[in-house]
Design a protein around this motif. Structure first.
Motif, PDB file in Angstrom:
ATOM      1  N   PHE A  13       0.982  -1.553   0.230  1.00  0.00           N
ATOM      2  CA  PHE A  13       0.187   0.227   0.507  1.00  0.00           C
ATOM      3  C   PHE A  13       1.160   1.249  -0.360  1.00  0.00           C
ATOM      4  O   PHE A  13       2.381   1.454   0.388  1.00  0.00           O
ATOM      5  N   GLY A  14       0.465   2.777  -0.319  1.00  0.00           N
ATOM      6  CA  GLY A  14       1.338   3.646  -0.579  1.00  0.00           C
ATOM      7  C   GLY A  14       1.698   3.982  -1.381  1.00  0.00           C
ATOM      8  O   GLY A  14       1.859   5.380  -1.437  1.00  0.00           O
ATOM      9  N   GLY A  15       2.277   3.271  -2.448  1.00  0.00           N
ATOM     10  CA  GLY A  15       2.880   4.167  -3.554  1.00  0.00           C
ATOM     11  C   GLY A  15       2.236   4.697  -4.671  1.00  0.00           C
ATOM     12  O   GLY A  15       0.472   4.939  -4.732  1.00  0.00           O
ATOM     13  N   PRO A  16       2.790   4.947  -5.901  1.00  0.00           N
ATOM     14  CA  PRO A  16       1.994   5.842  -7.383  1.00  0.00           C
ATOM     15  C   PRO A  16       1.266   4.902  -7.242  1.00  0.00           C
ATOM     16  O   PRO A  16       0.919   5.073  -8.829  1.00  0.00           O
ATOM     17  N   GLU A  17       1.646   3.443  -7.859  1.00  0.00           N
ATOM     18  CA  GLU A  17       1.279   2.637  -8.890  1.00  0.00           C
ATOM     19  C   GLU A  17      -0.147   2.506  -9.110  1.00  0.00           C
ATOM     20  O   GLU A  17      -0.704   2.306 -10.500  1.00  0.00           O
ATOM     21  N   ILE A  18      -1.200   2.653  -8.249  1.00  0.00           N
ATOM     22  CA  ILE A  18      -2.542   2.578  -8.584  1.00  0.00           C
ATOM     23  C   ILE A  18      -2.966   3.898 -10.057  1.00  0.00           C
ATOM     24  O   ILE A  18      -3.253   3.643 -10.196  1.00  0.00           O
ATOM     25  N   GLU A  19      -2.719   4.609  -9.202  1.00  0.00           N
ATOM     26  CA  GLU A  19      -2.540   5.962  -9.664  1.00  0.00           C
ATOM     27  C   GLU A  19      -1.712   5.615 -11.263  1.00  0.00           C
ATOM     28  O   GLU A  19      -2.898   6.239 -12.123  1.00  0.00           O
ATOM     29  N   GLN A  20      -1.053   4.924 -11.187  1.00  0.00           N
ATOM     30  CA  GLN A  20      -0.181   5.243 -13.308  1.00  0.00           C
ATOM     31  C   GLN A  20      -1.267   3.747 -13.521  1.00  0.00           C
ATOM     32  O   GLN A  20      -1.303   4.265 -14.541  1.00  0.00           O
ATOM     33  N   PHE A  21      -1.402   3.018 -12.657  1.00  0.00           N
ATOM     34  CA  PHE A  21      -2.255   1.909 -13.299  1.00  0.00           C
ATOM     35  C   PHE A  21      -3.545   2.644 -13.985  1.00  0.00           C
ATOM     36  O   PHE A  21      -3.844   2.208 -15.061  1.00  0.00           O
ATOM     37  N   PHE A  22      -4.250   3.262 -13.445  1.00  0.00           N
ATOM     38  CA  PHE A  22      -5.795   4.158 -13.768  1.00  0.00           C
ATOM     39  C   PHE A  22      -5.640   5.086 -14.835  1.00  0.00           C
ATOM     40  O   PHE A  22      -6.492   5.628 -15.306  1.00  0.00           O
ATOM     41  N   THR A  23      -4.137   5.493 -14.786  1.00  0.00           N
ATOM     42  CA  THR A  23      -3.643   6.225 -16.244  1.00  0.00           C
ATOM     43  C   THR A  23      -2.807   6.083 -17.377  1.00  0.00           C
ATOM     44  O   THR A  23      -2.645   6.699 -17.823  1.00  0.00           O
ATOM     45  N   ASN A  24      -2.892   4.482 -17.015  1.00  0.00           N
ATOM     46  CA  ASN A  24      -2.216   3.805 -18.493  1.00  0.00           C
ATOM     47  C   ASN A  24      -0.507   4.449 -18.378  1.00  0.00           C
ATOM     48  O   ASN A  24      -0.485   4.375 -19.186  1.00  0.00           O
ATOM     49  N   LEU A  26       0.990   2.354 -16.310  1.00  0.00           N
ATOM     50  CA  LEU A  26       2.118   1.867 -15.460  1.00  0.00           C
ATOM     51  C   LEU A  26       3.445   1.434 -15.772  1.00  0.00           C
ATOM     52  O   LEU A  26       2.919   0.502 -17.089  1.00  0.00           O
ATOM     53  N   ASP A  27       4.398   1.489 -15.411  1.00  0.00           N
ATOM     54  CA  ASP A  27       6.188   0.822 -15.935  1.00  0.00           C
ATOM     55  C   ASP A  27       5.652  -1.117 -15.855  1.00  0.00           C
ATOM     56  O   ASP A  27       5.977  -1.165 -14.974  1.00  0.00           O
ATOM     57  N   PRO A  28       5.868  -1.558 -17.086  1.00  0.00           N
ATOM     58  CA  PRO A  28       5.477  -3.320 -16.500  1.00  0.00           C
ATOM     59  C   PRO A  28       7.726  -3.532 -16.213  1.00  0.00           C
ATOM     60  O   PRO A  28       7.374  -4.892 -16.015  1.00  0.00           O
ATOM     61  N   PHE A  34       3.720  -5.975 -13.031  1.00  0.00           N
ATOM     62  CA  PHE A  34       3.447  -5.410 -13.510  1.00  0.00           C
ATOM     63  C   PHE A  34       3.365  -5.295 -15.082  1.00  0.00           C
ATOM     64  O   PHE A  34       2.407  -4.801 -15.297  1.00  0.00           O
ATOM     65  N   ALA A  35       4.419  -6.531 -14.655  1.00  0.00           N
ATOM     66  CA  ALA A  35       4.447  -6.974 -17.152  1.00  0.00           C
ATOM     67  C   ALA A  35       2.892  -7.727 -16.757  1.00  0.00           C
ATOM     68  O   ALA A  35       2.751  -7.642 -18.597  1.00  0.00           O
ATOM     69  N   THR A  36       2.164  -7.806 -16.402  1.00  0.00           N
ATOM     70  CA  THR A  36       0.499  -8.760 -16.294  1.00  0.00           C
ATOM     71  C   THR A  36      -0.495  -8.253 -16.410  1.00  0.00           C
ATOM     72  O   THR A  36      -1.541  -8.589 -17.156  1.00  0.00           O
ATOM     73  N   ILE A  37       0.163  -6.864 -16.143  1.00  0.00           N
ATOM     74  CA  ILE A  37      -0.597  -5.891 -16.200  1.00  0.00           C
ATOM     75  C   ILE A  37      -1.642  -4.331 -16.759  1.00  0.00           C
ATOM     76  O   ILE A  37      -2.048  -3.999 -16.994  1.00  0.00           O
ATOM     77  N   ALA A  38       0.240  -4.570 -17.253  1.00  0.00           N
ATOM     78  CA  ALA A  38       0.221  -2.855 -17.607  1.00  0.00           C
ATOM     79  C   ALA A  38      -0.231  -2.645 -19.325  1.00  0.00           C
ATOM     80  O   ALA A  38      -0.919  -1.635 -19.376  1.00  0.00           O
ATOM     81  N   HIS A  39      -0.611  -3.938 -19.528  1.00  0.00           N
ATOM     82  CA  HIS A  39      -1.392  -3.709 -21.055  1.00  0.00           C
ATOM     83  C   HIS A  39      -2.924  -3.446 -20.700  1.00  0.00           C
ATOM     84  O   HIS A  39      -3.448  -2.927 -21.618  1.00  0.00           O
TER      85      HIS A  39
END
Length: 156
Positions: A13-24, A26-28, A34-39
């Motif tokens: 918890f607590g990192g920027p990754e959720i925001e990165q994911f929802f704004t496309n 996210l660094d795979p 992350f490589a499994t969901i970044a697409h």
């Protein structure tokens, strides 16, 4: 209204990754998961962080891509494609870690505002991702205390 849980990487918890994911963004390569969901191109209307902070990604009157393949019985008929007519709220968490009081309070505050603004949204139409996609999803999971949320919802 559909309640979800999310943590990225899983269980953290607590990192920027959720925001990165929802704004496309996210660094795979930043984490093996992350490589499994970044697409994926997914979104939610709102994220409620562990401290109760709310981060809005999509206006409530616009479509967000949070429900995926989903079905809902509204008391009269079964409906599918819930992205077309539902509000998706993500709670930063996972299915085993207790959610925080700040999250329940923020969720109750937002829910009261949504109930007042959208007459078709009633408490009986607040559900979980698990209930609209039962063979595919399990969130927000057993760690989410529905009874406590309902008590918080009743407080002003």
């Amino acid at each position: 209204m559909v309640l979800h849980s999310i943590s990225l990487p899983p269980g953290e918890f607590g990192g920027p990754e959720i925001e990165q994911f929802f704004t496309n963004r996210l660094d795979p390569d930043a984490h093996p998961y992350f490589a499994t969901i970044a697409h994926l191109q997914v979104s939610a209307h709102l994220l409620i962080r562990r401290n109760g902070e709310c981060v809005q990604f999509v206006p409530f009157d616009r479509r967000a891509w949070h429900a995926g393949r989903s079905r809902w019985f509204d008391g009269e008929r079964e409906r599918s494609e819930l992205n077309d007519f539902s509000i998706g709220i993500e709670l930063e968490g996972d299915e085993i870690s207790p959610y925080r009081d700040a999250q329940y309070c923020a969720l109750a505050r937002v829910t009261r505002e949504l109930l007042a603004h959208y007459p078709k949204l009633v408490q009986e139409r607040i559900t979980s991702h698990a209930k609209i996609a039962p063979m595919r999803k399990t969130d927000p999971g057993p760690a989410f205390d529905w009874a406590y949320f309902r008590r918080c919802l009743g407080k002003k």
